[in-house]
Each structure stands twice: as structure tokens, then as C-alpha cells.
Design an enzyme around this catalytic site. Sequence first.
Site, PDB file in Angstrom:
ATOM      1  N   CYS A 346       0.801  -1.224   0.000  1.00 26.32           N
ATOM      2  CA  CYS A 346       0.000   0.000   0.000  1.00 26.32           C
ATOM      3  C   CYS A 346       0.828   1.266   0.000  1.00 26.32           C
ATOM      4  O   CYS A 346       0.704   2.094   0.906  1.00 26.32           O
ATOM      5  CB  CYS A 346      -0.913  -0.019   1.211  1.00 26.32           C
ATOM      6  SG  CYS A 346      -1.986  -1.444   1.142  1.00 26.32           S
ATOM      7  N   GLU A 347       1.706   1.407  -0.942  1.00 28.06           N
ATOM      8  CA  GLU A 347       2.331   2.709  -1.169  1.00 28.06           C
ATOM      9  C   GLU A 347       2.835   2.786  -2.596  1.00 28.06           C
ATOM     10  O   GLU A 347       3.169   1.763  -3.198  1.00 28.06           O
ATOM     11  CB  GLU A 347       3.431   3.013  -0.146  1.00 28.06           C
ATOM     12  CG  GLU A 347       4.492   1.976   0.059  1.00 28.06           C
ATOM     13  CD  GLU A 347       5.436   2.420   1.186  1.00 28.06           C
ATOM     14  OE1 GLU A 347       6.229   3.331   0.934  1.00 28.06           O
ATOM     15  OE2 GLU A 347       5.355   1.853   2.290  1.00 28.06           O
TER      16      GLU A 347
END
Length: 415
Positions: A346-347
Site C-alpha cells: 500500500c504505497e
Amino acid sequence: MIPTDVTQYHYRAGQLHCEDVSLAALVKTYGTPLYVYSQQALQARVTELRQALGNSGHACYAVKANQTLGILRLFAENGLGADVTSGGELYLALHAGFAPQDILYSGVGKTETELRFAIETGLRAIHVESVPELQRIETLAAEYQRVVNIGVRVNPDIDVPTHPYISTGAKEHKFGVPPTEAVQLLMQAQLSPWLNPVGIASHIGSQIMSLKPFAAAAEFLAGLASELTGMGIALEYVDVGGGVGISYAGQEPIPLTDWINTIKAPIAEAGFSLAVEPGRSLVGPAGALLTEITYVKDNGHKQFAIADAGMNDLLRPTLYQAKHPLLPVQQSNNATVLYDVVGPICESGDFLAKGYVLPKVEQGDLLCVLQAGAYGFAMSSNYNGRLRAAEVLVNGDQVTMIRERETYADLVRLQ
Ligand code: LLP
């Protein structure tokens, strides 16, 4: 394209193989993400290095590049020493069978606990990087009533063309001590009943694709070692640090033989034994990371190939903007597409490659990330609750699992 320093990966009948093993077959048995290593490639690198060195010196594999026991054992069995950088690496090296007298200990922040472990073990040398560290070693050596071999890591102030995070031999870097201080530390060691000065070392950086800075470092160190002889300090070896870079993005690879030939002359002429601490160049080209495409996604602006390996598996693209070669495991004649090959984390920094041209891929296709043997698994983590990959060693048509895939139970085991 397969870089020319990657020797055991090739297509046979349209299927990418490592030695005689089909990578697709490996994935069927072991799943993805999967780290694969070619034993023949590893052995060929070690053989080339040892032949180039002849009797001019010794090579200590930099354990940090890949600390998996299956790899360490192979290097120990093939006659390398080890360069370790923490108590943990020392433990792993001993566990893998390296003899204490073949181990060098480098590192800018060795703790008292780590130094005790090193002194109790009795290594080839501890490479000192500051005044207080020498002080601490001397105090501990006196406590143990043991003479400890030490080297001093000098910072030669040589700038190298590489990523700033892995350039280590210039004045602004935390590593080593300036030459005048190195002389003082070695004098102090010479005068101490508990310290035996045996070497000087430097490490100017990693992923260097030019021989010039290595030549400069070798000449500088040979000169300094000779000066020390004049002062009555007879060192045994001069350690020129890590090895050459590898071909990630089409650069011309530097043969290990050329590298050794460049650095050994000034050191031999000055009458010292040469030490080197290569990591990447021994293990990098032998290793690959296999990943499966979970989804393909077109957001109207970009095409994303979403892989099941991410920055927790291979941090190098994110941390150093490294460009690893990617290959489809099954050769295809599909038209090419420009992809961002990203992971599931999640980045937005989570990618294996950005703007990479590949034959059109589909969900379930397999990709192979080459040049992943060094600083690949070694820098992996459980970020985002991800399980660390399995690792296999291929030799001919034989496959050995050298690390099992983690399970969910491993995530809670120590908590
Ligand atoms: N000796 C010392 C004291 C080192 O600090 C290093 C690497 C080596 C030897 C091995 O250097 P090599 O032969 O592998 O170039 N994680 C980064 C690389 C960091 C290297 C740090 N020191 C990367 O993935 O590019």
C-alpha cells in the site's frame, strides 16, 4: 535481454530455464514469490575469483549480500572466507562452516556484546572504525587476557560513480577514519600488549562499474601500508573492500579477473597480501526472483502489471531506483506494452519496474526478475504482513529448497 554476466538463465523451447530446470515447473512446486539461485553460476564466479587471486591474497564473501545458509555453505565449501558486519552475520557465518580465522568483521557501530562475541570466537581480524571502538576492544581484550587481531578501516576520500546511499568512501560518509587517524590507531595497537595490528582496509562503495576508483583505492592503501612499515608496523594484508558492480541495465560487465588484476599489482609490489570482500558480484547474477501477475489494470493513463512480489521482497528498485531486467518466463510474440510492474503493497513506492516494455502480459503469467541474488532476499521484510519468499538452489536438473516460505504462524511466533 539477459545481461552477459547472467550465465545460467536461458530460454529452451520458449521456456525460461535456470540451468536445466524450467522456471515454470519450479513455480508449480514451490509457488511465488520465489528466489532461485544457480549453483553453477555461483561456483563459476568463485572459481574465477580464486584463479585471479592465485596466491596473491584471499577473498572474504560479504555476507550482507545474501545471508541464506545454503548460499553461505556453498561459499565456505568453495574456499572463501567471510566478511561480516554484525553479531548476527558472525553467527550465520560460523553456523555455515566458515573458520573463525577466515572471518573479517567490518562495521561502524559494533556493540560491546558483538565485540565480546568476536573476541571469544577469535577472528582473522576486527576492522576498527573509530577511536572509541579501539579503546573498547583493548579493554575487552585485556579482560579476556587475549591478543586480538585488528585492522583499521581507512576512509580514503575517493568519490565513486554510484547511488549516493551506497557510496561509502568519501569524507562526508560515516565509514572508516581519516588516514592520519588510521596511523595513530595502528600505532596505539602496536604499543598495546592486547592488540595485534594485521591489516588496513577500505570500502569505497558498491555497484561501481569502473575500475578507476578501485585502482586509486589500491594504490592509496599500498602507499599507506608501506609508510606504516617504515614506522615499524608490519601489516600482513591490505583489504580493498567490496567488489565490482553487475550489469542491471545493459552496462558492460567488468570481469572479476580484470578487477583483481587492477588491484593486486600495487599491493603485491608493496609486499602485502591482498584481501577483498566482494558480495554483489558473486551472488547477484546467480539469483532471480519469480513472481506471478495477479492482475493487469489499465487506469486509462497507465498499464499496471500487478505482481505478487513487492518492495518487501525486492527493495532495490524502491530504495535505489535500481533497474532490474525483467523477463517473461514463457516467451511470447505478443505486441509490447509499456508497464509499471508494481507490487501489492500500500504505497506508490512499491514497484519492481516503472515504464518497462514487455510483451503483453495476462493474469497468471510469470515474470522473472534477474540480477536479484544480491541484496534481494537479504533486504526483504514482513511489511504489510507479507510472508517472506521461499528460496531454492538449482544444480543441473536438481533443486534444493534452501529456505521455506514463511507461514502466517511465523508472523506471530515471537509476539
Ligand atoms: N565490504 C563492506 C565493508 C561493505 O560495506 C560492503 C557493502 C561490501 C564489502 C560488499 O560490497 P559489494 O561487493 O556487494 O559491492 N543494499 C545495497 C548495497 C549496499 C552495500 C553496502 N556495503 C544495494 O542493494 O545496492
